[in-house]
Design a protein around this motif. Structure first.
Motif, PDB file in Angstrom:
ATOM      1  N   VAL A 169      35.914   4.243   9.732  1.00 27.32           N
ATOM      2  CA  VAL A 169      37.030   3.907   8.978  1.00 27.32           C
ATOM      3  C   VAL A 169      37.106   2.994   7.881  1.00 27.32           C
ATOM      4  CG1 VAL A 169      39.622   3.969   9.164  1.00 27.32           C
ATOM      5  CG2 VAL A 169      38.536   5.083  10.613  1.00 27.32           C
ATOM      6  N   ARG A 170      36.525   1.980   8.194  1.00 30.19           N
ATOM      7  CA  ARG A 170      36.562   0.697   7.140  1.00 30.19           C
ATOM      8  C   ARG A 170      35.447   1.067   6.052  1.00 30.19           C
ATOM      9  NH1 ARG A 170      32.836  -3.018   7.217  1.00 30.19           N
ATOM     10  NH2 ARG A 170      32.057  -2.751   9.037  1.00 30.19           N
ATOM     11  N   LEU A 171      34.081   1.754   6.384  1.00 27.78           N
ATOM     12  CA  LEU A 171      33.418   2.093   5.598  1.00 27.78           C
ATOM     13  C   LEU A 171      33.861   3.023   4.566  1.00 27.78           C
ATOM     14  CD1 LEU A 171      30.224   1.926   7.655  1.00 27.78           C
ATOM     15  CD2 LEU A 171      30.840   0.310   6.117  1.00 27.78           C
ATOM     16  N   PHE A 172      34.367   4.084   5.166  1.00 32.55           N
ATOM     17  CA  PHE A 172      35.134   5.088   4.214  1.00 32.55           C
ATOM     18  C   PHE A 172      36.045   4.458   3.129  1.00 32.55           C
ATOM     19  CE2 PHE A 172      38.176   8.759   3.481  1.00 32.55           C
ATOM     20  CZ  PHE A 172      37.214   9.511   2.833  1.00 32.55           C
ATOM     21  N   ILE A 173      36.859   3.613   3.575  1.00 28.85           N
ATOM     22  CA  ILE A 173      37.957   3.289   2.820  1.00 28.85           C
ATOM     23  C   ILE A 173      37.434   2.143   1.774  1.00 28.85           C
ATOM     24  CG2 ILE A 173      39.954   1.582   2.638  1.00 28.85           C
ATOM     25  CD1 ILE A 173      40.729   2.661   5.444  1.00 28.85           C
ATOM     26  N   ASP A 174      36.216   1.464   2.179  1.00 28.93           N
ATOM     27  CA  ASP A 174      35.609   0.708   1.329  1.00 28.93           C
ATOM     28  C   ASP A 174      35.110   1.651   0.051  1.00 28.93           C
ATOM     29  OD1 ASP A 174      36.489  -1.603   2.473  1.00 28.93           O
ATOM     30  OD2 ASP A 174      34.403  -1.993   3.700  1.00 28.93           O
ATOM     31  N   PHE A 175      34.529   2.803   0.626  1.00 29.15           N
ATOM     32  CA  PHE A 175      33.801   3.682  -0.472  1.00 29.15           C
ATOM     33  C   PHE A 175      34.769   4.120  -1.248  1.00 29.15           C
ATOM     34  CE2 PHE A 175      32.693   7.951  -1.481  1.00 29.15           C
ATOM     35  CZ  PHE A 175      31.447   7.791  -2.003  1.00 29.15           C
ATOM     36  N   LEU A 176      35.951   4.395  -0.898  1.00 27.42           N
ATOM     37  CA  LEU A 176      36.839   4.795  -1.670  1.00 27.42           C
ATOM     38  C   LEU A 176      37.315   3.807  -2.736  1.00 27.42           C
ATOM     39  CD1 LEU A 176      39.341   6.909   0.532  1.00 27.42           C
ATOM     40  CD2 LEU A 176      37.610   7.640  -0.900  1.00 27.42           C
ATOM     41  N   VAL A 177      37.464   2.633  -2.295  1.00 25.26           N
ATOM     42  CA  VAL A 177      37.834   1.512  -3.339  1.00 25.26           C
ATOM     43  C   VAL A 177      36.588   1.428  -4.313  1.00 25.26           C
ATOM     44  CG1 VAL A 177      38.200  -0.862  -3.354  1.00 25.26           C
ATOM     45  CG2 VAL A 177      39.370   0.267  -1.537  1.00 25.26           C
TER      46      VAL A 177
END
Length: 303
Positions: A281-289
């Motif tokens: 989840v953290r990596l996906f959100i970081d990717f979106l940012v």
């Protein structure tokens, strides 16, 4: 003195009520536990534990210190987990819910890059304009473009989403171009009525805030439909910039009331509260940012 080891020994003694049991759980001798506690009390200059032959309990100072020590040890554990997770490739299923228009226009084109970066992840994307419940429907991450209400869920803002009032050249030729927010009362609107403000439009400019509730002929929960109907000349629509951009460039739509601004919405990543955010989840959100935040900065610089 090893402060972290002393804190662990102290917390275990308080939790178990026994030096011997704390030593058993930490695989240390009773004398080692006693040494840690003694060193801790000496460094603080206070007594932390009341001792009997068979039992140990915290003093008033000890109880306050215990409550803070538990938090500190939890944060150390969380930090250790973050580093450990970062060293391993994320794998397993990641379930994501996103709005239909954003999913097709913006998220879809970048998903291949995320999948290439983390090939051991399985990504399940559900596009829907219904307000699905992230917890009950089992989503790891839910993307929402909205003004969020208070919630027990955690929300991270990804990027602001600007909005503008648009109409087709044909509509404006037939009905005239509004010059002031009050003029909207004489026009037909096409509305997205599923926001906190309902069918009201708020515009800010000369004279402060203007709240307008124009007569509407269409209310729908998908902004692409609003855009397409506006292109056909059926009314004015308050549209997110990413929805209207291509039609504006093609001359199919024009913006009106440019001296007034609608409150921007924002793209949020929403997820259930957990003590330790999962690495996928953290990596996906970081990717979106990383992707959309960079685009937002470029858009800001160009204005």
């Amino acid at each position: 003195m090893d402060k972290v080891a002393s804190l662990r020994a102290f917390v275990k003694v308080v939790e178990s009520g026994s030096f011997a049991e704390a030593g058993r759980q930490l695989r240390l001798s009773r004398s080692a536990i006693s040494k840690y506690i003694a060193d801790l009390e000496e460094s603080l200059g206070v007594q932390l534990l009341n001792r009997t032959t068979r039992h140990a309990s915290p003093t008033e100072n000890g109880q306050r210190y215990f409550e803070r020590a538990v938090v500190i040890l939890s944060e150390i554990e969380a930090a250790d987990q973050v580093v450990a997770q970062a060293q391993s490739a994320p794998r397993g299923l990641l379930r994501v819910n996103a709005p239909m228009s954003f999913g097709t226009l913006r998220l879809g084109p970048v998903l291949a890059d995320f999948m290439a970066r983390y090939p051991e992840l399985q990504l399940q994307l559900v596009l829907s304009d219904d307000l699905l419940d992230p917890v009950q429907d089992g989503f790891d991450v839910t993307l929402r473009i909205a003004e969020l209400e208070s919630s027990s869920l955690i929300a991270r803002k990804i990027i602001p989403v600007a909005r503008m009032i648009c109409a087709s050249p044909d509509y404006l030729a037939r009905h005239g171009t509004p010059k002031h927010p009050q003029d909207l009362r004489e026009h037909v609107s096409l509305t997205y009525g599923f926001l906190l403000t309902g069918n009201q439009w708020k515009l800010t400019g000369a004279g402060g805030d203007h709240w307008i509730q124009p007569a509407w002929s269409l209310c729908v929960n998908n902004a692409e439909v609003l855009r397409d109907v506006a292109i056909k000349g059926r009314g004015l629509a308050l549209l997110p910039e990413f929805i209207a951009a291509d039609a504006l460039r093609a001359g199919e739509l024009r913006t009106v009331l440019d001296k007034y601004s609608a409150p921007p919405l924002a793209l949020y990543a929403v997820y259930p509260p957990t003590r330790h955010l999962s690495v996928k989840v953290r990596l996906f959100i970081d990717f979106l940012v990383e992707r959309f935040g960079r685009e937002g900065e470029a858009s800001t610089r160009s204005k």
